[in-house]
Scaffold this active site. Structure first.
Site, PDB file in Angstrom:
ATOM      1  N   LYS A  89      -6.801  50.774  28.115  1.00  0.00           N
ATOM      2  CA  LYS A  89      -5.703  49.955  28.630  1.00  0.00           C
ATOM      3  C   LYS A  89      -5.487  48.778  27.700  1.00  0.00           C
ATOM      4  CE  LYS A  89      -2.819  48.818  31.945  1.00  0.00           C
ATOM      5  NZ  LYS A  89      -1.800  48.747  30.871  1.00  0.00           N
ATOM      6  N   LYS A 124     -12.685  42.553  28.737  1.00  0.00           N
ATOM      7  CA  LYS A 124     -11.865  41.886  29.760  1.00  0.00           C
ATOM      8  C   LYS A 124     -11.822  42.691  31.065  1.00  0.00           C
ATOM      9  CE  LYS A 124      -8.213  40.171  27.944  1.00  0.00           C
ATOM     10  NZ  LYS A 124      -6.884  40.043  27.338  1.00  0.00           N
ATOM     11  N   LYS A 138      -5.549  48.915  22.455  1.00  0.00           N
ATOM     12  CA  LYS A 138      -4.523  47.971  21.996  1.00  0.00           C
ATOM     13  C   LYS A 138      -3.700  48.641  20.907  1.00  0.00           C
ATOM     14  CE  LYS A 138      -3.182  43.651  22.656  1.00  0.00           C
ATOM     15  NZ  LYS A 138      -3.281  42.847  23.873  1.00  0.00           N
ATOM     16  N   THR A 159      -0.129  37.020  33.809  1.00  0.00           N
ATOM     17  CA  THR A 159      -1.138  36.478  32.877  1.00  0.00           C
ATOM     18  C   THR A 159      -1.283  34.980  33.141  1.00  0.00           C
ATOM     19  OG1 THR A 159      -0.568  38.130  31.234  1.00  0.00           O
ATOM     20  CG2 THR A 159      -1.690  36.165  30.431  1.00  0.00           C
ATOM     21  N   ASN A 209       5.874  34.221  26.983  1.00  0.00           N
ATOM     22  CA  ASN A 209       5.646  34.738  28.331  1.00  0.00           C
ATOM     23  C   ASN A 209       4.461  34.036  29.007  1.00  0.00           C
ATOM     24  OD1 ASN A 209       4.159  36.530  30.256  1.00  0.00           O
ATOM     25  ND2 ASN A 209       6.031  37.725  30.042  1.00  0.00           N
ATOM     26  N   SER A 218      -1.335  44.763  35.728  1.00  0.00           N
ATOM     27  CA  SER A 218      -0.997  46.050  35.106  1.00  0.00           C
ATOM     28  C   SER A 218      -1.757  47.172  35.831  1.00  0.00           C
ATOM     29  CB  SER A 218      -1.390  46.055  33.631  1.00  0.00           C
ATOM     30  OG  SER A 218      -0.316  45.648  32.839  1.00  0.00           O
TER      31      SER A 218
HETATM   32  P1  NAD Z   1       5.252  35.781  23.465  1.00  0.00           P
HETATM   33  O1  NAD Z   1       5.744  36.545  22.310  1.00  0.00           O
HETATM   34  O2  NAD Z   1       6.006  35.836  24.724  1.00  0.00           O
HETATM   35  O3  NAD Z   1       5.090  34.227  23.046  1.00  0.00           O
HETATM   36  C1  NAD Z   1       4.397  33.793  21.940  1.00  0.00           C
HETATM   37  C2  NAD Z   1       4.650  32.287  21.808  1.00  0.00           C
HETATM   38  O4  NAD Z   1       3.860  31.781  20.732  1.00  0.00           O
HETATM   39  C3  NAD Z   1       6.092  31.937  21.454  1.00  0.00           C
HETATM   40  O5  NAD Z   1       6.451  30.760  22.144  1.00  0.00           O
HETATM   41  C4  NAD Z   1       6.044  31.652  19.963  1.00  0.00           C
HETATM   42  O6  NAD Z   1       7.059  30.749  19.560  1.00  0.00           O
HETATM   43  C5  NAD Z   1       4.679  31.011  19.885  1.00  0.00           C
HETATM   44  N1  NAD Z   1       4.125  31.057  18.527  1.00  0.00           N
HETATM   45  C6  NAD Z   1       4.194  32.049  17.615  1.00  0.00           C
HETATM   46  N2  NAD Z   1       3.576  31.678  16.484  1.00  0.00           N
HETATM   47  C7  NAD Z   1       3.093  30.433  16.698  1.00  0.00           C
HETATM   48  C8  NAD Z   1       2.375  29.514  15.930  1.00  0.00           C
HETATM   49  N3  NAD Z   1       2.024  29.787  14.673  1.00  0.00           N
HETATM   50  N4  NAD Z   1       2.052  28.315  16.489  1.00  0.00           N
HETATM   51  C9  NAD Z   1       2.403  28.037  17.769  1.00  0.00           C
HETATM   52  N5  NAD Z   1       3.091  28.853  18.543  1.00  0.00           N
HETATM   53  C10 NAD Z   1       3.441  30.029  18.008  1.00  0.00           C
HETATM   54  O7  NAD Z   1       3.734  36.252  23.653  1.00  0.00           O
HETATM   55  P2  NAD Z   1       2.852  36.170  24.962  1.00  0.00           P
HETATM   56  O8  NAD Z   1       2.959  37.462  25.666  1.00  0.00           O
HETATM   57  O9  NAD Z   1       3.118  34.888  25.670  1.00  0.00           O
HETATM   58  O10 NAD Z   1       1.395  36.143  24.306  1.00  0.00           O
HETATM   59  C11 NAD Z   1       0.794  34.925  23.838  1.00  0.00           C
HETATM   60  C12 NAD Z   1      -0.705  35.133  23.770  1.00  0.00           C
HETATM   61  O11 NAD Z   1      -1.175  35.508  25.061  1.00  0.00           O
HETATM   62  C13 NAD Z   1      -1.163  36.250  22.809  1.00  0.00           C
HETATM   63  O12 NAD Z   1      -2.401  35.896  22.248  1.00  0.00           O
HETATM   64  C14 NAD Z   1      -1.344  37.429  23.726  1.00  0.00           C
HETATM   65  O13 NAD Z   1      -2.246  38.383  23.204  1.00  0.00           O
HETATM   66  C15 NAD Z   1      -1.895  36.724  24.951  1.00  0.00           C
HETATM   67  N6  NAD Z   1      -1.756  37.517  26.170  1.00  0.00           N
HETATM   68  C16 NAD Z   1      -0.541  37.830  26.669  1.00  0.00           C
HETATM   69  C17 NAD Z   1      -0.475  38.601  27.825  1.00  0.00           C
HETATM   70  C18 NAD Z   1       0.841  38.930  28.469  1.00  0.00           C
HETATM   71  O14 NAD Z   1       0.813  39.568  29.538  1.00  0.00           O
HETATM   72  N7  NAD Z   1       1.965  38.535  27.934  1.00  0.00           N
HETATM   73  C19 NAD Z   1      -1.650  39.049  28.424  1.00  0.00           C
HETATM   74  C20 NAD Z   1      -2.871  38.684  27.893  1.00  0.00           C
HETATM   75  C21 NAD Z   1      -2.916  37.913  26.748  1.00  0.00           C
END
Ligand code: NAD
Length: 423
Positions: free
Chosen positions: A68, A92, A104, A188, A219, A361
């Site tokens: 997953k 996790k 992944k 999340t 997100n 999920s």
């Molecule tokens: P997303 O694409 O929705 O958002 C990413 C954010 O990070 C954006 O605001 C972008 O502008 C910013 N960003 C990109 N590069 C950057 C930088 N160099 N410095 C600062 N900000 C920067 O992604 P997301 O889904 O919110 O995921 C963010 C983190 O959370 C990732 O590490 C992801 O693996 C983790 N995560 C997300 C989920 C999920 O359900 N969306 C679940 C578990 C973990």
């Protein structure tokens, strides 16, 4: 990426394995993914030319259930990054005790440069290459950085056309009308909020006297900011890839989001009027800050919610937050971890703090296979129970072994995996 995420992941595994005396054969088995797919995805671009993109899917371990994990679209995606992320998914799912393994995926692409049609062809093209290896009882992808419910919808549709039958549980994070779960879009962040609340209880913090800085306004980060603001916490800084804004008095993240939509950059309300970064002064209550500065602010809780390896041995000594809640995956390097542990900074690790996404999920998959649709309040209640139980179990392990919460979470997860392997 400055540092190899897979090396970091293996260093974390090594540390926990040594502390708990993990069976050597299980430790050895967990040092590599069970299967890795690298695929070439040729796409006809809107101008008629063909471009070939590289995609990966790492299936790390399925001891506890089907692989997953999300699919990331980013120009920096690498095989080592995907392997590391699939390992962390394994840990996790075991940390929050759901019957899922770790996987992944990722594609090396800047999705912002693609038209909607190109993005759809790329997403369908990826599924055409990996469909034999995924399925609701095999490997279940989901969204991650720069992938959306719409993309999940295209992928499900492509998969079902290829296998010739309906299998909504093949992918999660789908749009609600396409079999998605209520609450998945902010799960999340919601899981992270349950961790903040549990941590606040342990550290006698109340929302009104707790300042929070959040790096990343996507997100995960934007929902976290809005939910915490709604609970009365003081969000003093937020940022995205273009930089950040700071308001000592706290800000309303809804306003920041609105300004970002209108002006293209994050902004804050400053002394009664709206300020975008270009209008902000560099001193005083409101100011523009860089992503690096955000990490070093004097706040109660720092939430990295963007990419990995942002807290390193170079800046760890300058971190002034009392606690870190890792919404991003892998934001802290192992060297930084040591420095922060010595400084007495509590880190709620990614494998726990951002597990709300994979937990909902799992609920989505469960609803799909049972042909059910749960109300949002039921989803959130179940999520809270799982997150609070996992937080308390990790906290107790931390006390038992005298280690960081990260090592405690790894020990907890590895115990569960080892127990299942032995049966
Ligand atoms: P997303 O694409 O929705 O958002 C990413 C954010 O990070 C954006 O605001 C972008 O502008 C910013 N960003 C990109 N590069 C950057 C930088 N160099 N410095 C600062 N900000 C920067 O992604 P997301 O889904 O919110 O995921 C963010 C983190 O959370 C990732 O590490 C992801 O693996 C983790 N995560 C997300 C989920 C999920 O359900 N969306 C679940 C578990 C973990």
């Amino acid at each position: 990426m400055a540092q190899n995420a897979f090396d970091n992941a293996m260093a974390q595994l090594e540390k926990a394995a040594n502390i708990m005396n993990l069976d050597t054969s299980i430790h050895t088995m967990l040092k590599q993914p069970e299967r890795v797919l690298t695929v070439a995805i040729p796409i006809t671009m809107d101008n008629g030319e063909t471009q070939v993109f590289t995609g990966f899917r790492s299936q790390y371990n399925n001891t506890l259930g089907p692989y997953k994990g999300g699919i990331r679209y980013h120009w920096n995606v690498s095989l080592d990054e995907v392997k590391a992320l699939s390992f962390w998914m394994t840990i996790k799912c075991a940390t929050v005790n759901i019957p899922m393994g770790g996987g992944k995926g990722g594609i090396i692409v800047n999705p912002k440069e693609l038209s909607e049609g190109e993005l759809e062809r790329l997403s369908r093209g990826f599924v055409q290459k990996i469909w034999r290896n995924i399925g609701s009882d095999k490997d279940i992808p989901a969204p991650d950085v720069y992938t959306t419910p719409q993309i999940m919808g295209w992928m499900r549709n492509e998969y079902e056309s290829l296998v010739g039958h309906s299998d909504p549980g093949v992918i999660t994070g789908k749009p609600i009308e396409d079999g998605g779960s209520e609450g998945r879009s902010f799960s999340t962040a919601q899981g992270g909020v349950y961790c903040v609340t549990a941590l606040a209880k342990k550290q006698n913090l109340t929302p009104e006297n707790t300042t929070i800085a959040i790096q990343g306004f996507g997100n995960a980060g934007s929902h976290m900011a809005k939910i915490l603001h709604g609970l009365g916490y003081k969000i003093v800084a937020i940022s995205d890839s273009k930089g950040g804004v700071y308001n000592k008095d706290g800000m309303d993240p809804h306003v920041a989001e609105k300004i970002k939509k209108e002006a293209g950059v994050l902004g804050v309300y400053c002394v009664g009027s709206v300020c975008t970064p270009s209008e902000l002064v560099t001193e005083g209550h409101c100011k523009i800050i860089t992503n690096e500065e955000l990490l070093e602010l004097e706040v109660d809780i720092l939430v990295p919610a963007a990419l990995e390896n942002v807290i390193t041995k170079e800046n760890a000594a300058n971190i002034k937050a009392k606690a870190i809640v890792e919404l991003a995956n892998g934001p802290t390097t192992p060297e930084a971890d040591e420095i922060l542990f010595e400084k007495g900074i509590t880190i709620v690790p990614d494998v726990l703090a951002n597990a709300g996404g994979v937990t909902v999920s799992y609920f989505e998959w469960d609803q799909n296979v049972k042909d059910e649709h749960w109300a949002e309040e039921d989803v959130l209640q179940k999520l809270e129970t799982i997150m609070v139980e996992a937080f308390d179990a990790v906290w107790n392990k931390k006390e038992e072994y005298g280690v960081s919460m990260r090592t405690a979470a790894f020990v907890q997860a590895l115990e569960r995996i080892a127990e299942k392997i032995k049966v």
